[in-house]
Design an enzyme around this catalytic site. Structure first.
Site, PDB file in Angstrom:
ATOM      1  N   ALA A 156       3.453   7.867  -8.340  1.00  0.00           N
ATOM      2  CA  ALA A 156       3.140   8.603  -7.064  1.00  0.00           C
ATOM      3  C   ALA A 156       4.079   8.260  -6.288  1.00  0.00           C
ATOM      4  CB  ALA A 156       1.622   7.831  -6.705  1.00  0.00           C
ATOM      5  N   ALA A 157       4.282   9.141  -5.374  1.00  0.00           N
ATOM      6  CA  ALA A 157       5.316   8.915  -4.268  1.00  0.00           C
ATOM      7  C   ALA A 157       4.913   7.870  -3.368  1.00  0.00           C
ATOM      8  CB  ALA A 157       5.678  10.233  -3.478  1.00  0.00           C
ATOM      9  N   TYR A 208       8.897  -7.205 -12.733  1.00  0.00           N
ATOM     10  CA  TYR A 208       7.800  -6.263 -12.286  1.00  0.00           C
ATOM     11  C   TYR A 208       7.121  -6.071 -13.503  1.00  0.00           C
ATOM     12  CZ  TYR A 208       5.925  -1.594 -10.406  1.00  0.00           C
ATOM     13  OH  TYR A 208       5.147  -0.606  -9.904  1.00  0.00           O
ATOM     14  N   ASP A 214      -3.159  -4.882   4.932  1.00  0.00           N
ATOM     15  CA  ASP A 214      -1.458  -4.730   4.560  1.00  0.00           C
ATOM     16  C   ASP A 214      -0.894  -5.765   5.560  1.00  0.00           C
ATOM     17  OD1 ASP A 214       1.262  -3.457   4.856  1.00  0.00           O
ATOM     18  OD2 ASP A 214       0.063  -1.867   3.629  1.00  0.00           O
TER      19      ASP A 214
END
Length: 705
Positions: A480-481, A448, A320
């Site tokens: 998904a959150a 996107y 990340d």
């Protein structure tokens, strides 16, 4: 012939083996069972001796030996390890896949070791066993490779806890070989003498079966399903009819060591035996021994993927950059480091990587981190992403490119070096992350959506290029959150969209149990479904000599748009074939247009009829040789040469084939009769075409049965 170094890591299989209860009983008789072991010899409540597993993978063992290039005149079974995951059912089908994992050089005058590993699953979906076999090539040493140093098995300095005696019959190899190990060394006196033995010798694996029975009887009486592991080294040849003794020492709970002796002279014929037993383990998808890379794993979905992979045994690289959701500004090491700490606290193994997937160096370094920490890459989840939403007319080139750089280019940057490692190792699982925005469109997300659909195209090619290397690639469209969706999704949806509802699908796609490659799945809120690009039956509007007019397109518009009967096409070639050979209109139920004599005729007779069915006018300008390789009891090989508007049929195989068509005898008859459409046969794998695929399309035009 030298060992084939290029064979290491290349997939072998899948190999299918159908079996019934009689096969399990024949094996049991072959390793000395009888009325004293009736559970192994009587179909009523039949139990299967676990070492029967070896009999089911002889084809794999043979193929591994052939692929390695080992000199077969000097081959001996060196070592065998079996790890049992589930009891072996008394009948069904086993599917085995594996690879050669390494070669070791014991010296010019000693020999070489060839190590191959395989997994076998039953068609009931359960993984049955893992085999690690070491073949000893007596004539293949001295190639300059490294030696293998293994820690010897330690035996207690005391008398064995059990001694089990047995007396194999002088004819034992003749019975045992009927289970599939047909190597001449065990039956042919002349071959045995050429190999340095006075007479045919016992199969080492036959003695192994005797030992397996002895271990079960001593340590887990009448419960073969409790065997978890059986390993040994074959150290001396044994002649048929010589009695044996298996010595067993219990060590710690659930473990024992053992060896088998020639009872006449005391020589050890099987040594370094290890045996483990215990309850059947939970049927859980595990990633022990696998190395996974997860990009964008500092939060949200990526974090959950990384945590769950580690919990199930994987060693994880948590990547990340630690940037903002829109990718603007600097990064931070904190998100990745926190996830690594979570994994380690829970007892897992993980390292952090803070690289930027949007650069080639960043992607290469992520893979380098995995190699330096864990030595390989087995799993890659391309999850990193950013959002910069704008309506299309307000979207600047910089905004467009920034999103493509992270999502699409980022996946390329990490996947390319990872794919190279996976290809070398003969195994890999790649998961791309697409989106409903790409699959269906979404206002204000042109960048996107384009990137996300591009990932589907990348996956479609990777599934083809990775197929022969044991690499599978699939794509998930998660709901998904996350940081990227918290400002997009309605609050009530956000609350219901836990990443934990997506991760089970993704982990399954990462597992060795997943059979799929090249598929796209929606997942979220507890629902999973497949997404596919499908091709409708369409309409024939014009042909190469009479192109359609726009008016004809308009007239046939409704037919062109029909999706009833649509199908998924596996690749570009299939799409071209489908376009060139559209599905014929449905025949009447009675199929009156089909000559009744065709499907019932022998294949040879159908081939002989081809010159009579040849359409000379349609062959103008055609110069081609079609090779037919037809499998089955009624099959054979024939070549059909078309030149100067003539047709010549010849038996056998031609060295000048333009294209080769492989099909079974039954399907060939159905194909000729029109009962089996050519496109359906090809797309289902029943018809395989090699060489000039496009030329094969001429066959339907040239022959009218």
């Amino acid at each position: 012939m030298a060992l084939n170094k290029n064979a290491i890591g290349k997939p072998i299989g899948p190999m299918r083996r159908d079996y019934i209860w009689k096969d399990a009983v024949l094996y049991a008789l072959g390793v000395g069972a009888g009325f004293s072991d009736l559970d192994y010899c009587y179909e009523k409540d039949l139990k299967v001796i676990p070492s029967f597993s070896i009999a089911m993978i002889f084809d794999f063992l043979a193929q591994a030996a052939i692929t390695s290039g080992v000199d077969l005149a000097g081959v001996l079974h060196g070592e065998q390890e079996l790890i049992f995951h589930n009891p072996i059912p008394p009948e069904g089908t086993m599917i085995t896949t594996g690879r050669i994992v390494d070669y070791f050089d014991k010296g010019k005058d000693v020999g070489a070791l060839i190590v191959a590993e395989s997994d076998t699953v039953h068609t009931n979906g359960k993984k049955l066993f893992t085999s690690v076999v070491t073949v000893f090539g007596r004539l293949d040493g001295g190639f300059g490779g490294r030696d293998r140093i293994k820690k010897p098995v330690e035996f207690p300095d005391r008398a064995p806890d059990f001694v089990v005696e047995a007396s194999p019959s002088p004819n034992q190899p003749l019975l045992y070989r009927l289970s599939g190990d047909l190597f001449h060394l065990h039956v042919d006196p002349e071959f045995a003498r050429m190999s340095g033995f006075d007479m045919p010798i016992m199969h080492g694996l036959c003695t192994h079966g005797f030992a397996c029975r002895a271990l079960i009887a001593s340590l887990v009486p009448d419960r073969p399903e409790l065997i978890r592991r059986l390993a040994c080294r074959f150290s001396k040849a044994l002649y048929p009819g010589v009695p044996i003794k298996t010595l067993i020492w219990k060590t710690v709970d659930g473990k024992a060591v053992w060896r088998t002796l020639n009872a006449e002279n005391g020589e050890v014929v099987i040594d370094n035996g290890e045996f483990e037993h215990g309850d059947i383990p939970k049927d859980e998808i595990r990633f022990d021994g696998r190395v996974a890379v997860v990009t964008g794993a500092g939060a949200g979905l990526g974090r959950v993927y990384a945590l769950e992979l580690a919990r199930r045994g994987a060693q994880v690289v948590v990547n990340d950059l630690g940037g903002s959701p829109n990718g603007i500004g600097g990064g931070s090491s904190s998100p990745a480091d926190r996830v690594v700490e979570e994994i380690r606290t829970a007892g897992g193994e993980a390292v952090a990587d803070h690289g930027d997937v949007s650069t080639a160096d960043g992607g290469a370094n992520i893979v380098k981190t995995a190699l330096e920490a864990f030595g390989k890459v087995d799993i890659l989840i391309n999850n990193a992403g950013i959002l910069r939403d704008k309506s299309f007319m307000k979207m600047s080139p910089e905004t467009w490119q920034a999103v493509l750089d992270v999502h699409l280019k980022g996946a390329y940057n990490v996947t390319r070096p990872a794919f190279a490692v996976m290809k070398e190792n003969g195994y890999g699982r790649i998961v791309m992350t697409t989106s409903a925005a790409g699959l269906y469109g979404n206002f204000g997300q042109a960048n996107y959506a384009a990137a996300k659909m591009g990932l589907v195209g990348l996956m479609n090619t990777l599934k083809l290029e990775g197929e022969k290397c044991g690499i599978k690639a699939n794509t998930v469209a998660p709901i998904a959150a996350s940081r990227l969706t918290q400002d997009v999704m309605p609050p009530e949806w956000f609350a219901q969209s836990k990443p934990e509802l997506v991760s089970p699908l993704v982990l399954y796609l990462c597992s060795d149990r997943c059979p799929a490659s090249g598929n796209v799945y929606n997942a979220g809120m507890g629902v999973v479904n497949r997404v596919a690009v499908m091709t409708g039956p369409g309409a024939v509007v014009g042909d190469p000599t009479h192109p359609p007019t726009p008016e004809e397109i308009h007239k046939n518009w409704d037919r062109i748009n029909i999706l009833e009967g649509a199908k998924v096409l596996p690749d570009l070639t299939s799409a071209l074939l489908d376009l060139i050979t559209p599905s014929p209109p449905a025949r009447p139920a009675a199929n009156k247009n089909r000559p009744a004599s065709v499907p019932s005729m022998p294949v040879a007779a159908i081939i002989e009829r081809m010159p009579g069915a040849f359409d000379k006018a349609a062959a103008a300008g055609v110069d081609a040789v079609f090779q037919f390789i037809i499998a089955g009891p009624d099959g054979g090989d024939w070549s059909v040469a078309i030149k100067d508007q003539t047709c010549a049929v010849a038996p056998g195989r031609s060295d000048e084939a333009t294209c080769t068509l492989k099909i079974t005898d039954t399907d060939f008859a159905r194909l000729v009769s029109g009962e089996l459409p050519a496109m359906q046969a090809y797309s289902s794998g029943r018809l395989k075409i090699e060489g000039d695929v496009m030329k094969s399309q001429l066959i339907e035009r040239l022959f009218k049965f």
